[in-house]
Write a protein that holds these residues in place. Structure first.
Motif, PDB file in Angstrom:
ATOM      1  N   ASP A  12      -2.452  -7.992   2.855  1.00  0.00           N
ATOM      2  CA  ASP A  12      -3.240  -8.194   4.042  1.00  0.00           C
ATOM      3  C   ASP A  12      -4.737  -7.924   3.725  1.00  0.00           C
ATOM      4  O   ASP A  12      -5.717  -8.747   4.138  1.00  0.00           O
ATOM      5  CB  ASP A  12      -2.828  -7.242   5.019  1.00  0.00           C
ATOM      6  N   GLN A  30      -5.381   2.359   7.107  1.00  0.00           N
ATOM      7  CA  GLN A  30      -3.942   3.152   7.015  1.00  0.00           C
ATOM      8  C   GLN A  30      -3.687   3.798   8.418  1.00  0.00           C
ATOM      9  O   GLN A  30      -2.522   3.683   8.995  1.00  0.00           O
ATOM     10  CB  GLN A  30      -3.753   3.809   5.906  1.00  0.00           C
ATOM     11  N   ARG A  33      -4.047   0.711  11.385  1.00  0.00           N
ATOM     12  CA  ARG A  33      -3.264  -0.579  11.150  1.00  0.00           C
ATOM     13  C   ARG A  33      -2.061  -0.303  10.228  1.00  0.00           C
ATOM     14  O   ARG A  33      -2.127  -0.818   9.074  1.00  0.00           O
ATOM     15  CB  ARG A  33      -4.114  -1.832  10.838  1.00  0.00           C
ATOM     16  N   ASP A  35       0.740  -1.371   9.776  1.00  0.00           N
ATOM     17  CA  ASP A  35       1.580  -2.445   9.579  1.00  0.00           C
ATOM     18  C   ASP A  35       0.776  -3.551   8.669  1.00  0.00           C
ATOM     19  O   ASP A  35       1.443  -4.413   8.199  1.00  0.00           O
ATOM     20  CB  ASP A  35       1.356  -3.366  11.055  1.00  0.00           C
ATOM     21  N   LEU A  36      -0.631  -3.005   8.156  1.00  0.00           N
ATOM     22  CA  LEU A  36      -1.028  -3.944   7.253  1.00  0.00           C
ATOM     23  C   LEU A  36      -1.084  -3.208   5.868  1.00  0.00           C
ATOM     24  O   LEU A  36      -1.003  -2.155   5.503  1.00  0.00           O
ATOM     25  CB  LEU A  36      -2.617  -3.946   7.417  1.00  0.00           C
ATOM     26  N   SER A  37      -0.834  -4.328   4.739  1.00  0.00           N
ATOM     27  CA  SER A  37      -0.690  -3.936   3.389  1.00  0.00           C
ATOM     28  C   SER A  37      -2.036  -3.868   3.065  1.00  0.00           C
ATOM     29  O   SER A  37      -3.090  -4.621   3.058  1.00  0.00           O
ATOM     30  CB  SER A  37       0.205  -4.766   2.570  1.00  0.00           C
TER      31      SER A  37
END
Length: 420
Positions: A12, A30, A33, A35-37
């Motif tokens: 991401d 981190q 979000r 949910d983001l890589s």
């Protein structure tokens, strides 16, 4: 958290540069979000950037910082709280140049006169209201007997010579309230420790960023190609100005801003002391009272058996090019003025930085050339909600500091988190 055998792929968010700004950006992402890589791409073989600690006396002893070493504006400096959160020790001993600190000969008449002249100079800079920007040498009083000292201190501040640096930019400098403190285990240790939870690829020099796609950015590295939805670039201005990273489509305004916000230079030499009792703890002295080509010397930081020599601007570059032996000889010659002709027999070179020659940095911290201070905002401006920029040079008031770098990284992460 280094990733072994990385060959690219998809993610991401890619953060380029694992210094204070990059680590700060990645950790903030981190947090905001999960949910983001996120992946952190670092060209060198370590995390920390211009924060680099060494431990010549063992891992449990005090560290020596080859890069940034002081928590400037410590009460409001984000790294102060981070240090305590990750279990490192913030040392609150007053800096030698502050109230309660120790400077060699600080009460003699010349020292007081020099200090007053330097303070007057910086007050003139802060009070400058000219319509046109000027270089700092224009702020010198004619025939000031302490002009050479002002040149020296100005170089320590900006990393550049006075006639290259912007008055307006230095007038905007504000590291924030609070004294200057240190991290006993090292500022470099702090940044590297804080970066541990971030997936990181070392030795991944980025050569190209293709942001022409409608929904992705392609990042080319020596280890492979990466597709990302968004990218945060935190490399130094000297790397950008040299176009070590090619942007497609080109970003000429970024290259121009970076070239007019170059990195100044500040290098350190640590001298090992054979007879530590000869020197007072945590005491500062200037090598020469009447030459701009002088080092600043911190005697026994943390009480360790070393002297930290600090060189800036043209002197630092000249000594770096000549090597550690030349740095040592210069330091001994200056220390002889106070401690006598035999002092060199009690000292030996321990370690030195050479930031101008660091291949993925190219200097120490940014200064603005005249009429370039507003370009800090241009440098930090995001593009298309997908390509973000951060680093100390993007900070209007806290440039040249690790917490200024952190703040710009965190801000970029916050903006990205809202748009992605």
């Amino acid at each position: 958290m280094p990733i072994e055998s990385w060959k690219g792929g998809e993610v991401d968010v890619a953060v380029i540069g694992a210094g204070a700004a990059g680590v700060g950006a990645a950790r903030q992402l981190q947090l905001l979000r999960p949910d983001l890589s996120v992946v952190l791409l670092e060209a060198s073989d370590r995390v920390g950037g211009r924060a680099r600690s060494i431990h010549p006396f063992g891992t449990d002893a005090v560290a020596l910082d080859l890069g940034c070493g002081w928590l400037h504006g410590a009460r409001s400096n984000a790294w102060t709280g981070i240090a305590e959160d990750v279990g490192l020790t913030v040392d609150r001993t007053p800096a030698p140049w502050s109230d309660g600190g120790h400077r060699l000969g600080q009460d003699d008449a010349d020292a007081r006169a020099a200090g007053a002249a330097v303070n007057d100079f910086f007050e003139r800079v802060d009070d400058y209201e000219g319509d046109e920007d000027a270089d700092l040498s224009a702020m010198l009083s004619p025939d000031d007997p302490w002009s050479e000292r002002i040149y020296a201190v100005g170089a320590f501040m900006t990393g550049g010579e006075l006639d290259k640096s912007s008055v307006i930019d230095l007038g905007r400098y504000d590291p924030g309230p609070g004294p200057d403190w240190r991290v006993r285990q090292g500022y470099g240790t702090l940044v590297a420790t804080y970066g541990l939870p971030v997936p990181t690829v070392l030795g991944a020099a980025v050569s190209r960023i293709d942001h022409s796609g409608a929904d992705h950015i392609v990042v080319s590295t020596g280890k492979g190609e990466l597709r990302a939805k968004a990218v945060i670039v935190t490399v130094s201005t000297n790397v950008l100005a040299a176009e070590r990273i090619a942007f497609w489509p080109p970003l000429p305004e970024k290259i121009e801003a970076a070239s007019r916000l170059p990195l100044g230079l500040a290098n350190k030499l640590f001298l090992r002391v054979a007879e530590p009792q000869m020197f007072p703890d945590d005491t500062h002295m200037m090598g020469s009272p009447h030459s701009r080509r002088t080092g600043g010397y911190q005697l026994k930081p943390f009480g360790a058996p070393v002297i930290e020599a600090y060189f800036a601007a043209d002197l630092a570059l000249d000594l770096e090019r000549q090597g550690i032996d030349a740095m040592f000889d210069f330091s001994v010659e200056q220390l002889t003025r106070v401690f006598g002709a035999d002092i060199g027999k009690k000292l030996s070179p321990l370690a030195a930085s050479a930031w101008a020659g660091e291949p993925f940095v190219g200097g120490s911290y940014s200064y603005a050339t005249p009429r370039a201070s507003d370009l800090r905002g241009v440098l930090g401006e995001p593009r298309d909600g997908r390509l973000f920029f951060a680093g100390e040079a993007c900070s209007r008031a806290r440039y040249s500091t690790a917490h200024g770098a952190y703040e710009t990284g965190a801000s970029a992460a916050e903006a990205l988190a809202k748009t992605l």
